[in-house]
Write a protein that holds these residues in place. Sequence first.
Motif, PDB file in Angstrom:
ATOM      1  N   ARG A 205       1.305  -4.014   7.562  1.00  0.00           N
ATOM      2  CA  ARG A 205       0.830  -2.482   7.780  1.00  0.00           C
ATOM      3  C   ARG A 205       0.784  -2.023   6.430  1.00  0.00           C
ATOM      4  O   ARG A 205       1.469  -2.610   5.456  1.00  0.00           O
ATOM      5  CB  ARG A 205       1.852  -1.655   8.691  1.00  0.00           C
ATOM      6  N   GLY A 206       0.461  -0.986   6.197  1.00  0.00           N
ATOM      7  CA  GLY A 206       0.440  -0.143   4.900  1.00  0.00           C
ATOM      8  C   GLY A 206       1.556   0.762   4.924  1.00  0.00           C
ATOM      9  O   GLY A 206       2.361   0.598   5.874  1.00  0.00           O
ATOM     10  N   PHE A 207       1.655   1.852   3.886  1.00  0.00           N
ATOM     11  CA  PHE A 207       2.903   2.632   4.097  1.00  0.00           C
ATOM     12  C   PHE A 207       2.801   3.860   5.010  1.00  0.00           C
ATOM     13  O   PHE A 207       1.748   4.193   5.132  1.00  0.00           O
ATOM     14  CB  PHE A 207       3.095   3.283   2.358  1.00  0.00           C
ATOM     15  N   ARG A 208       3.937   4.220   5.479  1.00  0.00           N
ATOM     16  CA  ARG A 208       4.013   5.503   6.204  1.00  0.00           C
ATOM     17  C   ARG A 208       4.834   6.472   5.568  1.00  0.00           C
ATOM     18  O   ARG A 208       5.715   6.172   4.853  1.00  0.00           O
ATOM     19  CB  ARG A 208       4.652   5.002   7.539  1.00  0.00           C
ATOM     20  N   GLU A 209       4.849   7.587   6.031  1.00  0.00           N
ATOM     21  CA  GLU A 209       5.682   8.589   5.559  1.00  0.00           C
ATOM     22  C   GLU A 209       7.087   8.284   5.625  1.00  0.00           C
ATOM     23  O   GLU A 209       7.773   8.828   4.689  1.00  0.00           O
ATOM     24  CB  GLU A 209       5.370   9.998   6.280  1.00  0.00           C
ATOM     25  N   GLU A 210       7.547   7.616   6.618  1.00  0.00           N
ATOM     26  CA  GLU A 210       9.000   7.585   6.711  1.00  0.00           C
ATOM     27  C   GLU A 210       9.415   6.553   5.631  1.00  0.00           C
ATOM     28  O   GLU A 210      10.509   6.551   5.462  1.00  0.00           O
ATOM     29  CB  GLU A 210       9.412   7.105   8.114  1.00  0.00           C
ATOM     30  N   ASP A 211       8.430   5.694   5.185  1.00  0.00           N
ATOM     31  CA  ASP A 211       8.818   4.702   4.117  1.00  0.00           C
ATOM     32  C   ASP A 211       9.197   5.397   2.698  1.00  0.00           C
ATOM     33  O   ASP A 211      10.001   4.848   2.053  1.00  0.00           O
ATOM     34  CB  ASP A 211       7.396   3.732   3.757  1.00  0.00           C
ATOM     35  N   ALA A 212       8.741   6.957   2.581  1.00  0.00           N
ATOM     36  CA  ALA A 212       8.799   7.598   1.312  1.00  0.00           C
ATOM     37  C   ALA A 212      10.082   8.205   1.635  1.00  0.00           C
ATOM     38  O   ALA A 212      10.399   9.380   0.472  1.00  0.00           O
ATOM     39  CB  ALA A 212       7.836   8.125   1.102  1.00  0.00           C
ATOM     40  N   ARG A 213      11.095   8.237   2.578  1.00  0.00           N
ATOM     41  CA  ARG A 213      12.151   9.120   2.736  1.00  0.00           C
ATOM     42  C   ARG A 213      13.302   8.768   1.913  1.00  0.00           C
ATOM     43  O   ARG A 213      14.171   9.354   1.475  1.00  0.00           O
ATOM     44  CB  ARG A 213      12.555   9.352   4.185  1.00  0.00           C
ATOM     45  N   SER A 214      13.281   7.288   1.715  1.00  0.00           N
ATOM     46  CA  SER A 214      14.348   6.747   0.878  1.00  0.00           C
ATOM     47  C   SER A 214      14.002   6.360  -0.679  1.00  0.00           C
ATOM     48  O   SER A 214      12.819   6.033  -0.797  1.00  0.00           O
ATOM     49  CB  SER A 214      14.924   5.627   1.638  1.00  0.00           C
ATOM     50  N   TRP A 215      14.937   6.459  -1.448  1.00  0.00           N
ATOM     51  CA  TRP A 215      14.847   5.948  -2.838  1.00  0.00           C
ATOM     52  C   TRP A 215      15.986   5.380  -3.257  1.00  0.00           C
ATOM     53  O   TRP A 215      16.969   6.100  -3.232  1.00  0.00           O
ATOM     54  CB  TRP A 215      14.253   7.154  -3.700  1.00  0.00           C
ATOM     55  N   PRO A 216      16.163   4.348  -4.054  1.00  0.00           N
ATOM     56  CA  PRO A 216      14.989   3.645  -4.351  1.00  0.00           C
ATOM     57  C   PRO A 216      14.107   3.089  -3.226  1.00  0.00           C
ATOM     58  O   PRO A 216      14.763   2.938  -1.966  1.00  0.00           O
ATOM     59  CB  PRO A 216      15.556   2.487  -5.245  1.00  0.00           C
TER      60      PRO A 216
END
Lengths: 873, 116
Positions: A205-216
């Motif tokens: 799959r591609g990215f989802r919004e929840e993939d952007a919640r953590s950093w790094p």
Amino acid sequence: MSGRSDGPPGLAGRLLDLLDREEARGTLRGDLDEEYERHVRPKLGTRAARRWYWRQTLASVPRLLGRRVRGVRFGFRGFNAAGDLRRALRALTRRPGATTAVVLTFALALGANVSVFSVVYGVLLRPLPWADQERVVRVHPDELFYIRLAGAQRFAREVTSFASVVPWGRTLFTFVGDGRGEEVRGGLVQWDHFRMLGVTPELGRGFREEDARSWPYDVVVLSHDLWVRRFGRDPTVVGRRVDINGRMRTVIGVMARSHVPIEADWEAWAPLPLDPEGVAGTALAINARLRPGVSIDQGARDMRRAFRTIWAEDGETTTPDELAGIRLVRLRDYMLGDVTKPLWVLMGGVLAILLLACANVANLLLAQGEGRSGAVAVQLSLGAPPRRVAAQLLAETAFLALGGTALGLWMGWAIVHWASTRLPAALPRATDIGVGLPVIAFGLVAMGIAAVLAGVYPVVRTLRSGLRHNLGAAGRGAAERPGRAASLLVAIESALACVLVVGAALMLQSFRALRHVDPGFEPEGAVAVRVAPPPGRYDEDGARTGLYDRISEEVGAIPTVGSVGGIMFLPMSSGGAWSRYRATATPPESPDDALVASFRVVLPGYFETLRVRRLQGRSFGADDDGEAPRVAIVNETMADRLFPGEDPLGRLVYRGPDAQTAYTVVGVVADVHQADLKEPSYPEIYFPYAQSPLSRMYVVARTHGDAEAVLAAMERAILALDGGIVLSRPGMVADVVGATVADTRILSTLLGLLGLVALLLGAVGIYGVTAHAVSRRRREIGIRMALGAEGGRVALRTVGLGMVPVAVGTLLGVAGAVAGGRVLSGLLFDVAPTDAATLLAVPLVLGGTALIALLVPAVRASTIDPVRTLRDE
Amino acid sequence: MGGDDGVPGSFEEQVLLAVAHLGERPYGMTVRREIEARSGAAVSIGAVYATLDRMHGKGWIASAFETGDDARGGRARKIVRLTPEGVEALRKARDLHSRMWAGLDLGSVTPTEEEG
């Protein structure tokens, strides 16, 4: 029956059944079987009888085939296409030399067209595999125009014309584990990047919004190539945890091979966080998708309004001019911008070659037609309808074109196949290049037009002169003036050749000028290896500094290495870092008071190793470490801009919006071309590694030995220090510099080649026309010589007559080159499109070539023996 | 190839004559054998059939199918016969021959050398 060993051959029988569709009752096979059984086998024996049966079968095939196609007999009243084609083919095989010449000329020209068009189609014309590519835009594509994530998010809230606003940046992924470490370029993109483009991965799959919640970031998407290269097409890679930059991350998807990344060298993607805190220092660019129904101009107005608002809130004022300078461009146009013009120029060049080929073929057919007008006259006087004769002549041309098409398409395919592994790395969408249906269709259309251009007029001429001929004079020296049509063709050829040669000469001069540009350092003899320390072990600044110190020592100990140094971004390789600098600590009244400059961190010995000239002050030394006061070296441009007319040595340079850090200028070095040889140098500031220890550096060495051997020795020495270090090589610095002029080199080479071909075709055409005119006027020349004309004068007259159309055509060509010169303007370097020397020299070259081509027929004319000529008559 | 003036070409003439000689239900193979027997030269079945087809088109030949026997695997036989037009064509051929030969005696004909 066919199973019997002494029966008639079963295969032959089945062949008859297959073909004998009309006589479904199988009378022929019945006859043969009966004859075989009753007469042939008893008389000849089985073996001979079976051979007889086969012979009879094969002898019947043409008739059976003929019966099958009779229903679709082609042609129309008065024409018998099959007969005309057969006769045409016979006529052509009777003249193998001329036929081969025409087919080869067509094939070469078409091959060049097909190969160039396959690139033009694959790169420029074929739509990108994005949804609604016209609506995908990029905000002001300029290295110096970057934005932080917080700013990008404010921008996204401010604008109304865009369906999505997607900030992105470049990043590096160091894959370790699973064998050799590898550094891969890729994108740090907002999570809806793929969604904005309208693409989905072929696996996962591609990215989802929840993939952007953590950093790094925790997840990555791989390119098809990387998946093949590093993971051996393993379909279970999705979901696997891999070590990237020292952290375990999950592979969630693999993009399709057909995916076109927004930066040509990207092979992996990771999501930017939603919270700008983690990437506060990362410089980003912005892509966006326009809402349906919003034009790009409306989008641009909205974009400028948003920037004005944001900057006003930050207390920065912007002039209307500055705002107007911020552009919104279609991402596709930006990505293909650098190659669009060169490709169309090349396409124009090969089309000109096709026209030249047409002119030459027309010449040849005209000359042949004159030789055949007697035969045509005979046919016509015997009652053959003119339409019929024309059809046969056209059929001959059609065959020539067909042969040229087949051979040309094959040549084009072969060229594309050969070139596919040799295309310049900078060419986007190189994998989309191939000889597919659209390319073949183009080839067929181009050849069809070429055949009409080259073939129809000669046929009309032949027919007309055949009609005019009365039988009595057929074939006898009806001395006409040199053909006006032939002269016109020579003029056209000269004009086309002139334009092409002027273009080629301008490009070649540009390339030569580029090679003479001083890059500001000496690339010859320098080699470079990119060193990425393994994550984890060298996170401490001191450990990293220590590592690079040891690397410098070890590399310096290699016997063939003269000196060693290092830099964050090698000049003219991709990558760069930018900051704002000021000469005073007080905040500026406008942001323009701060100077945007490239900064590069260097290891001691860098300037000496690449031989960057030192203009003032000193170089960095071992004393400039973390404990010592912060120092910097600036390039000449930066010194002039920050301290105009003053001595920069000892002055302070303030960095960042709040002038947090100050550096003392200890030296000034010459400007180095950072981007390529065409771009002028921009302001640049260097810092010593020990005071700004970043992780990855290029280690450079100057060597007097074999570069390959030195590179191998360097890699061995570095890996001996730590096997976990990930190495990649630009290799020879001269190659890095060479790559930046590759586009000019390739274009000038190809145009040079086309220019040569044009000269050759032109020369052949001029030779052909004049030689034909001389042989046609043998009698006239013979008489004049019998009346006392000298050979020399005859030769001179021949040359003079031959040169007239060349001169006219060349003049037209020069005018055309001046008018069309603007096309090349963006591609040229240090030479004007209307360069006087070129415009004077090219006609001389053309004239010289024409003279050589005219020499043989001229000499032949001057040595005509009047007595023999008249006796032959 | 035969002209369009109703006179058969030379092989057409041979085929027409063979059909005329055979009388009793001639078909492709017997026509072929008849020509071979009379001319002494090998004749291909393809040529015979092609010529029969062509003369069928000119209306000189008519044909009918007849059920075949075992030797031909039960396959039909195509029986041909001369039409009145075919007979007329043969007559024209004979007339042309006689006109051309009239008053000629081969003993009096001397070959002439071709001029270069």
